[in-house]
Design a protein around this motif. Structure first.
Motif, PDB file in Angstrom:
ATOM      1  N   LEU A 111      31.882 -11.632  24.155  1.00 22.13           N
ATOM      2  CA  LEU A 111      30.612 -12.088  24.722  1.00 22.13           C
ATOM      3  C   LEU A 111      30.695 -13.533  25.198  1.00 22.13           C
ATOM      4  N   ALA A 112      31.441 -14.351  24.489  1.00 20.06           N
ATOM      5  CA  ALA A 112      31.574 -15.751  24.900  1.00 20.06           C
ATOM      6  C   ALA A 112      32.272 -15.866  26.251  1.00 20.06           C
ATOM      7  N   ARG A 113      33.066 -14.874  26.600  1.00 19.89           N
ATOM      8  CA  ARG A 113      33.799 -14.894  27.860  1.00 19.89           C
ATOM      9  C   ARG A 113      33.144 -14.058  28.950  1.00 19.89           C
ATOM     10  N   LEU A 114      32.168 -13.267  28.577  1.00 21.86           N
ATOM     11  CA  LEU A 114      31.524 -12.384  29.534  1.00 21.86           C
ATOM     12  C   LEU A 114      30.744 -13.155  30.595  1.00 21.86           C
ATOM     13  N   GLY A 115      30.101 -14.249  30.187  1.00 17.13           N
ATOM     14  CA  GLY A 115      29.342 -15.039  31.153  1.00 17.13           C
ATOM     15  C   GLY A 115      28.046 -14.391  31.589  1.00 17.13           C
ATOM     16  N   ASP A 116      27.472 -13.559  30.741  1.00 20.20           N
ATOM     17  CA  ASP A 116      26.219 -12.875  31.075  1.00 20.20           C
ATOM     18  C   ASP A 116      25.045 -13.734  30.598  1.00 20.20           C
ATOM     19  N   PRO A 117      24.069 -14.004  31.464  1.00 17.39           N
ATOM     20  CA  PRO A 117      22.944 -14.857  31.055  1.00 17.39           C
ATOM     21  C   PRO A 117      22.091 -14.256  29.945  1.00 17.39           C
ATOM     22  N   ARG A 118      22.233 -12.969  29.687  1.00 15.45           N
ATOM     23  CA  ARG A 118      21.473 -12.331  28.618  1.00 15.45           C
ATOM     24  C   ARG A 118      22.067 -12.584  27.240  1.00 15.45           C
ATOM     25  N   THR A 119      23.292 -13.061  27.185  1.00 20.35           N
ATOM     26  CA  THR A 119      23.998 -13.164  25.912  1.00 20.35           C
ATOM     27  C   THR A 119      23.305 -14.115  24.949  1.00 20.35           C
ATOM     28  N   ALA A 120      22.945 -15.296  25.412  1.00 20.63           N
ATOM     29  CA  ALA A 120      22.330 -16.282  24.518  1.00 20.63           C
ATOM     30  C   ALA A 120      21.004 -15.780  23.971  1.00 20.63           C
ATOM     31  N   ARG A 121      20.202 -15.124  24.801  1.00 14.26           N
ATOM     32  CA  ARG A 121      18.927 -14.591  24.314  1.00 14.26           C
ATOM     33  C   ARG A 121      19.153 -13.531  23.246  1.00 14.26           C
ATOM     34  N   ALA A 122      20.150 -12.669  23.452  1.00  7.39           N
ATOM     35  CA  ALA A 122      20.445 -11.629  22.466  1.00  7.39           C
ATOM     36  C   ALA A 122      20.955 -12.235  21.165  1.00  7.39           C
ATOM     37  N   ALA A 123      21.858 -13.207  21.259  1.00  6.00           N
ATOM     38  CA  ALA A 123      22.389 -13.842  20.057  1.00  6.00           C
ATOM     39  C   ALA A 123      21.294 -14.577  19.300  1.00  6.00           C
ATOM     40  N   ALA A 124      20.389 -15.245  20.024  1.00  2.00           N
ATOM     41  CA  ALA A 124      19.285 -15.951  19.372  1.00  2.00           C
ATOM     42  C   ALA A 124      18.353 -14.974  18.668  1.00  2.00           C
ATOM     43  N   ALA A 125      18.096 -13.823  19.293  1.00  2.00           N
ATOM     44  CA  ALA A 125      17.230 -12.824  18.662  1.00  2.00           C
ATOM     45  C   ALA A 125      17.853 -12.296  17.378  1.00  2.00           C
ATOM     46  N   LEU A 126      19.159 -12.075  17.384  1.00  2.00           N
ATOM     47  CA  LEU A 126      19.832 -11.585  16.184  1.00  2.00           C
ATOM     48  C   LEU A 126      19.875 -12.657  15.091  1.00  2.00           C
ATOM     49  N   ALA A 127      20.145 -13.891  15.478  1.00  2.00           N
ATOM     50  CA  ALA A 127      20.256 -14.967  14.495  1.00  2.00           C
ATOM     51  C   ALA A 127      18.935 -15.256  13.806  1.00  2.00           C
ATOM     52  N   THR A 128      17.851 -15.160  14.535  1.00  2.00           N
ATOM     53  CA  THR A 128      16.547 -15.545  13.984  1.00  2.00           C
ATOM     54  C   THR A 128      15.790 -14.382  13.365  1.00  2.00           C
ATOM     55  N   ASN A 129      16.334 -13.186  13.425  1.00  2.00           N
ATOM     56  CA  ASN A 129      15.665 -12.016  12.836  1.00  2.00           C
ATOM     57  C   ASN A 129      15.862 -12.018  11.326  1.00  2.00           C
ATOM     58  N   PRO A 130      14.807 -12.221  10.537  1.00  2.00           N
ATOM     59  CA  PRO A 130      14.977 -12.291   9.082  1.00  2.00           C
ATOM     60  C   PRO A 130      15.467 -10.988   8.463  1.00  2.00           C
ATOM     61  N   LEU A 131      15.307  -9.886   9.165  1.00  2.00           N
ATOM     62  CA  LEU A 131      15.770  -8.600   8.645  1.00  2.00           C
ATOM     63  C   LEU A 131      17.261  -8.387   8.877  1.00  2.00           C
ATOM     64  N   ARG A 132      17.884  -9.248   9.680  1.00  2.00           N
ATOM     65  CA  ARG A 132      19.305  -9.093  10.008  1.00  2.00           C
ATOM     66  C   ARG A 132      20.125 -10.301   9.582  1.00  2.00           C
TER      67      ARG A 132
END
Length: 221
Positions: A111-132
């Motif tokens: 993902l760090a090499r993919l260069g997709d603008p959606r990656t950071a939003r997805a990673a932030a959603a996973l990091a901040t989800n208290p259930l995950r």
């Protein structure tokens, strides 16, 4: 089932991708259970040697084919992700949130090499989800590597939530501290000061504050 190591495939990405790819294929090798698995495995390694567009469409088909094993989708997504093919995005995000940390790490690399603008939003959603939170270590590290606009707010929010006594997720909290130190954003000062009160985080939080120009007593360096 033979030994593939003498003719290892090299993915169609950078030299930095070769070692993670070889670690992935060596690990997956232990998951093969039949001659059909071996044939699919060898086919994927053959496709990994090809430069785009040759092979990419077939690898993308693996991601959506019915009843393909997870290891096959992982290889295909890694190769496509490192080559910057956006078709890998959804599979890599799924693997980033997987229960197996090794698969999470592989997905984060691609993902760090993919260069997709959606990656950071997805990673932030996973990091901040208290259930995950149990699976948040690699999303947190990925956010620090991406240096995206979402990175600092997500790391601050995650660390702030984990500054409770006896949290079992102190490694995730530590990754947040280290990431904030790397990013060097002074918005993190309050949460880093609070982190100094936690025994496992005290030293790295103080080091992070020092990188931001703050002394242990709260003054400016």
């Amino acid at each position: 089932m033979g030994d593939h190591r003498a003719h290892r495939a090299k993915p169609a990405g950078t030299d930095d991708d070769a070692a993670p790819f070889h670690a992935l294929t060596d690990r997956v090798r232990t998951e093969l259970r039949s001659t059909d698995d071996l044939a699919l495995y060898e086919r994927l390694l053959s496709l990994a040697r090809r430069r785009p567009p040759a092979g990419h469409d077939e690898l993308a088909d693996v991601l959506t084919a019915i009843e393909r094993p997870l290891w096959a989708r992982e290889i295909a997504a890694f190769v496509l992700g490192c080559a910057g093919d956006p078709r890998a995005f959804e599979t890599l995000v799924l693997l980033l949130n997987y229960r197996d940390p090794v698969r999470c790490a592989t997905a984060a690399h691609a993902l760090a090499r993919l260069g997709d603008p959606r990656t950071a939003r997805a990673a932030a959603a996973l990091a901040t989800n208290p259930l995950r939170t149990a699976y948040a270590l690699h999303p947190v590290r990925l956010l620090a590597e991406l240096r995206a606009p979402q990175s600092v707010p997500a790391l601050i929010a995650t660390l702030d939530r984990l500054l409770v006594p006896g949290t079992p997720y102190w490694r995730v909290a530590l990754a947040c501290v280290e990431g904030l130190a790397t990013l060097g954003d002074r918005r993190a000062l309050p949460v880093l000061r609070a982190a100094r009160d936690h025994p496992r985080l005290a030293a790295p939080a103080a080091a992070a504050l020092a990188r931001l120009g703050v002394l242990d007593d709260g003054g400016a360096a």
